[in-house]
Design an enzyme around this catalytic site. Structure first.
Site, PDB file in Angstrom:
ATOM      1  N   GLY A   1       0.795  -1.224   0.000  1.00 28.82           N
ATOM      2  CA  GLY A   1       0.000   0.000   0.000  1.00 28.82           C
ATOM      3  C   GLY A   1       0.829   1.276   0.000  1.00 28.82           C
TER       4      GLY A   1
ATOM      5  N   LYS B   1      -6.656   5.193 -13.768  1.00 26.46           N
ATOM      6  CA  LYS B   1      -7.958   5.688 -13.333  1.00 26.46           C
ATOM      7  C   LYS B   1      -8.180   5.208 -11.900  1.00 26.46           C
ATOM      8  CE  LYS B   1     -12.224   7.138 -14.113  1.00 26.46           C
ATOM      9  NZ  LYS B   1     -12.359   8.606 -14.226  1.00 26.46           N
TER      10      LYS B   1
ATOM     11  N   LYS C   1      -4.984  -5.178   4.075  1.00 22.63           N
ATOM     12  CA  LYS C   1      -6.145  -6.036   4.328  1.00 22.63           C
ATOM     13  C   LYS C   1      -6.321  -6.352   5.817  1.00 22.63           C
ATOM     14  CE  LYS C   1      -5.000  -7.981  -0.103  1.00 22.63           C
ATOM     15  NZ  LYS C   1      -4.128  -8.962  -0.766  1.00 22.63           N
TER      16      LYS C   1
ATOM     17  N   GLU D   1      -4.485 -10.118  -8.481  1.00 21.81           N
ATOM     18  CA  GLU D   1      -5.409  -9.199  -7.811  1.00 21.81           C
ATOM     19  C   GLU D   1      -6.160  -8.347  -8.826  1.00 21.81           C
ATOM     20  OE1 GLU D   1      -3.222  -8.578  -3.531  1.00 21.81           O
ATOM     21  OE2 GLU D   1      -3.003  -6.958  -4.984  1.00 21.81           O
TER      22      GLU D   1
ATOM     23  N   ASN E   1       0.822 -11.247  -7.198  1.00 26.10           N
ATOM     24  CA  ASN E   1       1.694 -11.535  -6.056  1.00 26.10           C
ATOM     25  C   ASN E   1       2.295 -12.910  -6.267  1.00 26.10           C
ATOM     26  OD1 ASN E   1      -0.644  -9.840  -4.008  1.00 26.10           O
ATOM     27  ND2 ASN E   1       1.373  -9.118  -4.550  1.00 26.10           N
TER      28      ASN E   1
ATOM     29  N   ARG F   1       3.806 -15.200  -4.564  1.00 26.49           N
ATOM     30  CA  ARG F   1       4.144 -15.890  -3.312  1.00 26.49           C
ATOM     31  C   ARG F   1       2.872 -16.429  -2.691  1.00 26.49           C
ATOM     32  NH1 ARG F   1       1.583 -11.870  -0.460  1.00 26.49           N
ATOM     33  NH2 ARG F   1       2.130  -9.776  -1.125  1.00 26.49           N
TER      34      ARG F   1
ATOM     35  N   ARG G   1      -7.445 -10.752  10.633  1.00 28.37           N
ATOM     36  CA  ARG G   1      -6.044 -10.630  11.037  1.00 28.37           C
ATOM     37  C   ARG G   1      -6.006 -10.030  12.437  1.00 28.37           C
ATOM     38  NH1 ARG G   1      -2.381  -8.899   5.860  1.00 28.37           N
ATOM     39  NH2 ARG G   1      -3.624  -9.942   4.273  1.00 28.37           N
TER      40      ARG G   1
END
Ligand code: ADP
Length: 472
Positions: A177, A213, A249, A287, A302, A304, A350
Site C-alpha cells: 500500500g 484511473k 487487508k 489481484e 503476487n 508468493r 487478522r
C-alpha cells in the site's frame, strides 16, 4: 567427474527444506513439511530465540541480530544456513525475501530450489507497470491509464486529461500500500505525483510511477492460481479482501459475497490466462479491482503464498503449501480445474498487536495470558503463546482467526463466537475492532467497497463525540 547438482540426488520429494521466515507462516510451512515427511530447518534472529518456529523445526540456525536487514533479509546468511544444514530447498513464506528476484537467482546459482516461481517471472511481475502491459497484451482487462511509467508531471497531466479524474499515481515497484496517491483534479496532481515518487524512492529505492484511473467504490477480488512445471495452470476461485485500512487487508473471505457465477467464471479464466502468459509456476495470486457494474481490472500479481491463503484452503480443502512443495519438487498437479469445488464460506480476521482506538498503534510486549478459541469451523494460525514476548522489530500480526461454515451467515456467527472466546492479555489487539465490525449491519450485508473501514471508523468517532457531548 562433473559436479552433481544437489537436485540430482532428489528422488521425488525434498528431504529437507529451510524456511526463510518467522512467525505464523514459518509454523504453517513446518506443518505442511511434516505432513509430507520433509525435515525442516528454521532460521531465527536473536530477537526470535524464544519463537515457536525455532522449537517446532527439526533443526534451527541463528542467522543474526534482530534487525531484519542483518538476518531475515540477508541472502548470504540464509544460504549459509541452508548449506551447513544440507537443505535442498528454501521456502521464503511471504514478506522478507519472498518476492526478491535476486534472492531466487542466488538460490539457483547455489543449486538450492527456491519454492516459488522463476527469478525472471518474479522480476517481470514485480515491475507493476510492465506486468500491467503484459496482461493487457494477453487480453486481461486492466485499469485504463498510462502505457508504462510516466516521466514527468506534464505527462501525468496529459493522461489524467484523457482518462478523466480521479486518478491514482502508483509506484511501479510498489507493495504494502505504499507509494500510492490519489488526485481528484489538476490542482492536486502535482502534490500526488511528487509524494508518490518520494514515497516510492524512500520505500523501494525506485521512484518510477505510473498513472491509472481511480476506480470509485471498488471491491478487491483476487484469484488463487496453482501452476506446475509441466504447463498445467488452474485457479482455486476468489478471495474478497475489500475490508482494508490504508490499502492493508484486515478481513478476507472466500467466496466473494457479490460475484455472479458468470463474472466468477470470467475472472477465473482471465487469471489463468494471465498466469499462462507470464510463464508462471507455483502458487500465485492475481489481484483485481471489481467495479459495482460487474467489470473487473487486473491490478497486480503476487508471486508468493498470501497471508489470507487459509480461506481458500477452507473452501477447497486443498493444502496450498503442500502444493507449493510438490510443484517445486517437479511434481504434476494432482487435480484439474473441474476437480476444484467450492464448499461453503470462509472468513479470516487478522489479529494484530495494535491498538485500534489509538490509530492502530503497534503494541509489542509480553502476552501475559492467552486463550485461543476452538470448536467446529474454527482455525487459528498463530505463533503466539502465553508469556511470549512480541518483538518490536517485525510486523504486528500475531494470529489469523479463520472460520468456515456452510453459508456466509454461519461463518460470520462462528467468527463472532470465536472473537468472544479469544483472550489476549498484556498487549492491545485488533480483536475489539473485529467484534465491532462483525456486528455492523453494513458489514453483515456485504454491501460496501474498499472505503468501508475509513467510513466505519469515522462513523464510530462521530458517535463517540455525540456521547461525550451529551454526557458533558
Ligand atoms: P500494493 O501492492 O501496495 O498492495 P495494490 O496495487 O495491490 O498495491 O493496491 C492496494 C489497494 O489499493 C487495492 O486493494 C485497492 O484498495 C487500492 N487501489 C489500487 N489501485 C486502485 C485504483 N486504480 N482504483 C481504486 N483503488 C485502487
Amino acid at each position: 567427474m562433473p559436479k552433481l547438482s544437489r537436485t540430482h540426488y532428489l528422488r521425488g520429494m525434498f528431504r529437507k527444506v529451510l524456511i526463510a521466515n518467522r512467525g505464523e507462516i514459518a509454523l504453517r510451512i513446518i506443518r505442511a513439511c511434516r505432513d509430507l515427511g520433509i525435515k525442516t530447518v528454521a532460521v531465527y534472529s536473536e530477537a526470535d530465540r524464544d519463537s515457536l518456529h525455532r522449537r517446532f523445526a527439526d533443526e534451527d540456525v541463528c542467522i543474526g541480530p534482530a534487525h531484519s536487514s542483518r538476518s531475515y533479509l540477508d541472502p548470504k546468511r540464509i544460504i549459509a544456513a541452508a548449506e551447513v544444514t544440507n537443505a535442498e530447498a528454501i521456502h521464503p513464506g511471504y514478506g522478507f525475501l519472498a518476492e526478491n528476484a535476486d534472492f531466487a537467482d542466488i538460490c539457483a546459482s547455489c543449486e538450492m530450489k527456491f519454492i516459488g516461481p522463476a527469478a525472471d517471472v518474479i522480476r517481470k511481475m514485480g515491475d507493476k507497470s510492465a506486468a500491467k502491459k503484459l496482461m493487457k497484451e494477453a487480453g486481461v482487462p486492466v485499469v485504463p491509464g498510462s502505457d508504462g511509467t510516466v516521466g514527468s508531471i506534464e505527462e501525468a497531466a496529459e493522461i489524467a486529461g484523457k482518462i478523466g479524474y480521479p486518478v491514482i499515481i502508483k509506484a511501479s515497484a510498489g507493495g504494502g500500500g505504499r507509494g500510492m496517491r490519489v488526485a481528484r483534479g489538476d490542482e492536486d496532481l502535482q502534490t500526488a505525483y511528487r509524494t508518490a515518487r518520494m514515497e516510492a524512492e524512500a520505500a523501494f529505492k525506485n521512484s518510477e510511477v505510473y498513472v491509472e484511473k481511480y476506480v470509485s467504490n471498488p471491491r478487491h477480488i483476487e484469484i488463487q492460481i496453482l501452476a506446475d512445471e509441466h504447463g498445467n495452470v488452474i485457479h482455486l476461485g476468489e478471495r474478497d479482501c475489500t475490508v482494508q485500512r490504508r490499502h492493508q487487508k484486515l478481513i478476507e473471505e472466500a467466496p466473494s459475497p457479490v460475484l455472479t457465477p458468470e463474472v466468477r467464471k470470467q475472472i477465473g479464466e482471465s487469471a489463468v490466462r494471465g498466469a499462462e502468459v507470464a510463464g508462471y509456476q507455483n502458487a500465485g495470486t492475481i489481484e483485481f479491482l471489481y467495479d459495482v457494474d460487474g467489470s473487473f481490472y487486473f491490478m497486480e500479481m503476487n508471486t508468493r503464498i498470501q497471508v489470507e491463503h487459509p480461506v481458500t484452503e477452507q473452501v477447497t480443502d486443498i493444502d496450498l503449501v503442500r502444493e507449493q512443495l510438490r510443484i517445486a519438487a517437479g511434481m504434476q498437479l494432482e487435480m484439474t480445474q473441474s476437480d476444484v469445488t467450492i464448499r461453503g464460506h470462509s472468513m479470516e480476521c487478522r489479529i494484530n498487536a495494535e491498538n485500534p482506538d489509538a490509530g492502530f498503534r503497534p503494541s509489542p510486549g509480553q502476552i501475559t495470558s492467552l486463550h485461543v478459541p476452538g470448536g467446529l469451523g474454527i482455525r487459528v494460525d498463530t505463533h503466539a503463546y502465553a508469556k511470549y514476548v512480541i518483538p518490536a522489530f517485525y510486523d504486528s500480526m500475531i494470529a489469523k482467526l479463520i472460520t468456515h461454515g456452510k453459508t456466509r451467515a454461519e461463518a460470520m456467527k462462528r467468527m463472532q463466537r470465536a472473537l468472544e472466546e479469544f483472550v489476549v492479555e498484556g498487549v492491545d489487539t485488533t480483536i475489539p475492532f473485529h467484534k465491532r465490525v462483525f456486528s455492523d449491519p453494513v458489514f453483515q450485508s456485504a454491501k460496501y467497497d474498499t472505503s468501508y473501514v475509513e467510513k466505519f471508523l469515522a462513523g464510530e468517532s462521530a458517535a463517540k463525540l455525540e456521547v461525550t457531548k451529551s454526557e458533558s
